[in-house]
Design an enzyme around this catalytic site. Sequence first.
Site, mmCIF file in Angstrom:
data_model
loop_
_atom_site.group_PDB
_atom_site.id
_atom_site.type_symbol
_atom_site.label_atom_id
_atom_site.label_comp_id
_atom_site.label_asym_id
_atom_site.label_seq_id
_atom_site.Cartn_x
_atom_site.Cartn_y
_atom_site.Cartn_z
ATOM 1 N N CYS A 169 0.809 -1.225 0.000
ATOM 2 C CA CYS A 169 0.000 0.000 0.000
ATOM 3 C C CYS A 169 0.840 1.272 0.000
ATOM 4 O O CYS A 169 0.302 2.370 -0.023
ATOM 5 C CB CYS A 169 -0.945 -0.013 1.184
ATOM 6 N N HIS A 301 -3.054 8.035 5.920
ATOM 7 C CA HIS A 301 -3.233 6.698 5.361
ATOM 8 C C HIS A 301 -4.665 6.255 5.655
ATOM 9 O O HIS A 301 -5.346 5.736 4.790
ATOM 10 C CB HIS A 301 -2.201 5.743 5.956
ATOM 11 N N GLU A 312 -2.002 5.615 13.651
ATOM 12 C CA GLU A 312 -1.636 6.796 12.857
ATOM 13 C C GLU A 312 -1.891 8.081 13.654
ATOM 14 O O GLU A 312 -1.090 9.019 13.610
ATOM 15 C CB GLU A 312 -2.435 6.823 11.543
ATOM 16 N N LYS A 333 -9.803 7.979 1.627
ATOM 17 C CA LYS A 333 -10.196 6.580 1.364
ATOM 18 C C LYS A 333 -11.666 6.370 1.700
ATOM 19 O O LYS A 333 -12.283 5.426 1.197
ATOM 20 C CB LYS A 333 -9.341 5.627 2.198
ATOM 21 N N HIS A 338 -9.685 2.002 -0.549
ATOM 22 C CA HIS A 338 -8.241 1.795 -0.432
ATOM 23 C C HIS A 338 -7.747 1.254 -1.771
ATOM 24 O O HIS A 338 -7.966 0.090 -2.097
ATOM 25 C CB HIS A 338 -7.933 0.826 0.695
ATOM 26 N N PHE A 397 1.261 -2.729 4.714
ATOM 27 C CA PHE A 397 1.456 -4.030 5.345
ATOM 28 C C PHE A 397 2.924 -4.394 5.215
ATOM 29 O O PHE A 397 3.554 -4.148 4.178
ATOM 30 C CB PHE A 397 0.645 -5.104 4.615
#
Lengths: 410, 89
Positions: A169, A301, A312, A333, A338, A397
């Site tokens: 990502c 994110h 975050e 998002k 995403h 990830f």
Amino acid sequence: MTGTHRVAITGLGCIAAPGNDVASFWGALKEARGAIGPVAAVPHDKLNIKIAAEVGDFDPARHFDERKLMLLDRFAQFTLIAARQAVKQAGLDFKAGLGRETAAIIGTGAGGMNTLEVAYARLHGANGNGATARQIPLTIPRLMVSAAASHVTMEFGITGPSFAVSSACSSANHAIGEAFWMVRTGRARAAVTGGAEACITFGTMKAWEALRVMAPDTCRPFSGGRKGMVLGEGGAVAVLERFEDAKARGAEILAEIAGFGMTADAGDIVQPSETGASDAMNLALKDGGLNPEDVGYINAHGTGTLANDVTETRAIKRSFGAHAAKLMVTSTKSMHGHTLGAAGAVELVAAVMALKEGVVPPTANYQRPDPACDLDYVPNTARPARVGAALSNSFAFGGLNAVLALKRAP
Amino acid sequence: MAEITEKIMDIIAKEAKLDRTALTLDTRLDSLKIESLDLVQILFAIEDEFEVYVPYNDESYKLETLRDVVDGVNRLIGEKQAETAAGQS
């Protein structure tokens, strides 16, 4: 051709669920019009999670002739469509010599997943068809992760450093950051860079479902009651060039990339890390010569998972201290889903437009505060705000973090 | 019922690498310190074993002890049987 150059963005292109070009995409974001809905690409009877943010009103044949289309997986189609928009806006002609000094760096997490899925279905005889070991001859060149970067070079006559970047990502942010550094240090005079992803397929949806991070209702980043992420797809591309080149030719400078920071958590394959994320933000600020107080907006994110949004939030507080309370932090998002390896590029469009137009796009679908997420997430309604600098976060990830620092065009 | 309990205990012990003999219905889940990836594997194995779908983040399940897990799985099995019966009628 070495030294340090300021880097301008002079072209932007985008195709994602909220819109198939920058104007319609940005128009939807400003109005908090999300594009998450019932998934169309996969029959619902075998899905537990039945929503996604898919590119709609899209006929590849309107963009590519038959011979070209044979070569293009959906992720490469998205890349080329976005790249054409960006190059057109920049008004650069790479074939007149500039192409030799131009980089094409495109991020993608998975590459040609649609092609791969078709190939396996043939091989194993899925979908009621008999199995056949015969594969479509162009399977390999369509599915390779670097196919999109290659097609960009061919489309525009770019013959400088060109490759794909893959970091799940964070792929697009790593691609854009590397392209930015190339232009800044003189290794390239210009760059066409961004990311694309197209993996809303039966196989990918089932695999994401099994990981149990997908929301069944919608994506509500930083909100109480959030249940996870929603898969999106799309592509976005930016044209980068030396600030002084853009000035000299009278090009419109949309924004400036000021800095880039990246770290690895060296921790867990799925759990995010507060320090890894915070360190990447700190490095982006330092690389861009920015103080925390210079930043007014963070395109987070913000996946909408329980773990990401809390981590975050903590990471932002760790990097910004008391100034964190003054930041606007939004996750777009909530509207475009995403987009995985495309996320940094799609969200770059949102961040650049926010700087350029003085409007911060909201976090849509926000219901109620979560005590563990206590920043200003600009819930549900865009906010007019003149912002001098912004960060765009991507935390993948596997703990690979990449953060871009942007400045409003002077 | 007892058989379901035994199977669930087996799955949890295997996937989370725990001592099977230490697990009882009163064991608290938080005391087991199950990692998130092991939890995902446990849910996957439960779905496979009992042919049910375990919903995500469903707040109507209060999971504190292994007994709650067994009750939850029994509820899912019951709901599935009721659905199948309704489909046949």
